[in-house]
Motif scaffolding. Structure first.
Motif, short mmCIF file in Angstrom:
data_model
loop_
_atom_site.label_atom_id
_atom_site.label_comp_id
_atom_site.label_asym_id
_atom_site.label_seq_id
_atom_site.Cartn_x
_atom_site.Cartn_y
_atom_site.Cartn_z
N GLU A 1 1.73 -92.68 72.16
CA GLU A 1 1.99 -92.26 73.54
C GLU A 1 3.15 -91.52 73.52
OE1 GLU A 1 3.04 -95.59 76.99
OE2 GLU A 1 1.54 -95.94 75.95
N ASN A 8 4.45 -98.78 70.52
CA ASN A 8 3.52 -97.60 71.24
C ASN A 8 4.31 -95.85 70.88
OD1 ASN A 8 6.82 -97.27 72.43
ND2 ASN A 8 5.90 -96.99 74.35
N GLY A 39 -5.15 -90.50 73.22
CA GLY A 39 -4.01 -91.76 73.91
C GLY A 39 -5.77 -92.41 72.92
#
Lengths: 212, 159
Positions: free
Chosen positions: B108, B105, B131
């Motif tokens: 993020e 991730n 995102g």
């Protein structure tokens, strides 16, 4: 990162050996593709380069051109990534050959995406197996991750993932072409510095050089 | 700085320019693009950062490779060119999760850290497009502060 700094300036014969290795990889992938499509496949080695990861897009070029890209991890004795890119038109043309039907869809749909993902996995598998046989190493690839997006976004995301673990990478850049069917593909292989060292060591063992 | 009207920013790099120059960066995936703009002076900059924090870096030579140090560097440079930190407005783009079935991730974390860093520098975020799971190409127009965002399947938009 001393390993990386030491390896920054590879000698010309080392680059020559790496390009030859790349030739073996892409040549074997081309044979697989020939068997799948029954068409003559031309290949070209674009080059080998050891660089800071953030400089790699300067070598490959960066674009917002839409492609179907698959990437796989290279595991076991060597560690890195292999990426295979097909432009939209090539995806379509290759899907027609493989499925035997023209579904008249221009964009990349689920079926052609799965087909090309499978082809990419086979091509990468052959590439890596050829290296593995030549170098006498045990090298495997992971299952593929495939996405249809801009060439630059896919490449940057993989480079970012790689840069979590290392600052430098060896890039092997090659392409193949089926002229009659207008199918083009680009294969990028990335190895981390430790793998590069291991490859060069193996090459030295296989082809001992007389000390100058 | 050259007199060309468009500057291309590579990965782990930045550019700073005055109106009417445009600054473009290709292929933001999990990377984050941070634009800082001074509306009064019509001066703007764009960073294309790869990884969240320079504190985890092995080589710290390139601050622009990291989100936190990249923002600080760009903010510092833009102030040197005659802007004031208080007038700066920020826009965030990118930080996508390109490969759905992978659990990295980075995107993020890049966005999270960009927000935190901007908050610490007291620069407000006026717009963002972050995102999701697709790549973006971004062009900053320093005459208006507009960001043109291009995608493959989701069209273009201006924020």
């Amino acid at each position: 990162m001393e390993e990386g700094k030491n390896l920054k300036n590879l000698r010309e014969y080392e680059y020559g050996a790496l390009r030859e290795l790349e030739n073996i990889g892409i040549g074997n992938s081309a044979t697989s593709l020939y068997k799948l499509t029954n068409n003559l496949v031309q290949t070209r080695v674009l080059g080998a380069k050891f660089e800071l990861i953030e400089n790699i897009p300067k070598i490959t070029g960066i674009s917002e051109f839409p492609v179907l890209g698959s990437f796989m991890h290279i595991e076991k004795d060597l560690s890195g990534y292999i990426l295979i890119f097909f432009p939209e038109k090539s995806v379509k043309n290759l899907s027609i050959i493989l499925s035997g039907e023209d579904r008249g869809i221009d964009s990349v749909d689920t079926i052609s995406r799965s087909l090309i993902e499978e082809v990419s996995h086979i091509l990468a598998g052959t590439y890596v197996t050829a290296l593995s046989t030549f170098l006498g190493l045990n090298i495997l690839i992971s299952t593929p991750y495939t996405v249809y997006d801009m060439f630059g976004s896919i490449l940057n995301s993989v480079l970012t993932e790689m840069s979590c673990k290392t600052d430098f990478a060896l890039l092997l850049d090659a392409e193949f072409l089926i002229k009659e069917e207008k199918i083009y593909g680009n294969v990028l292989t990335l190895f981390d510095p430790a793998s590069l060292e291991y490859i060069l060591k193996r090459i030295d063992e296989i082809f001992p050089r007389k000390s100058a | 700085m050259t007199d060309s009207k468009l500057i291309i920013v590579g990965i782990g790099a930045y550019a700073l320019a005055r109106s009417p120059v445009k600054i473009k960066t290709y292929g933001l995936g999990s990377c984050v693009g941070i634009a800082l703009y001074d509306r009064r002076e019509r001066i703007g900059g764009l960073v294309h950062a790869m990884l969240p924090s320079i504190s985890n870096a092995r080589i710290k030579e390139n601050p622009l490779k990291y989100t936190d140090s990249g923002i600080e560097y760009l903010a510092g440079e833009i102030v040197k060119k005659g802007s004031s930190r208080k007038r700066l407005e920020a826009k965030l783009v990118g930080g996508a999760h390109m490969f759905e079935n992978r659990n990295m991730n980075i995107g993020e974390r890049n966005i999270e850290l960009a927000r935190k860093t901007l908050e610490r520098l007291e620069i407000s975020i006026v717009a963002e497009d972050t995102g999701k799971n697709y790549g973006r190409t971004v062009t900053l127009d320093t005459s208006t502060g507009d960001l043109l965002i291009r995608t493959i399947l989701r069209g273009d938009k201006i924020i």
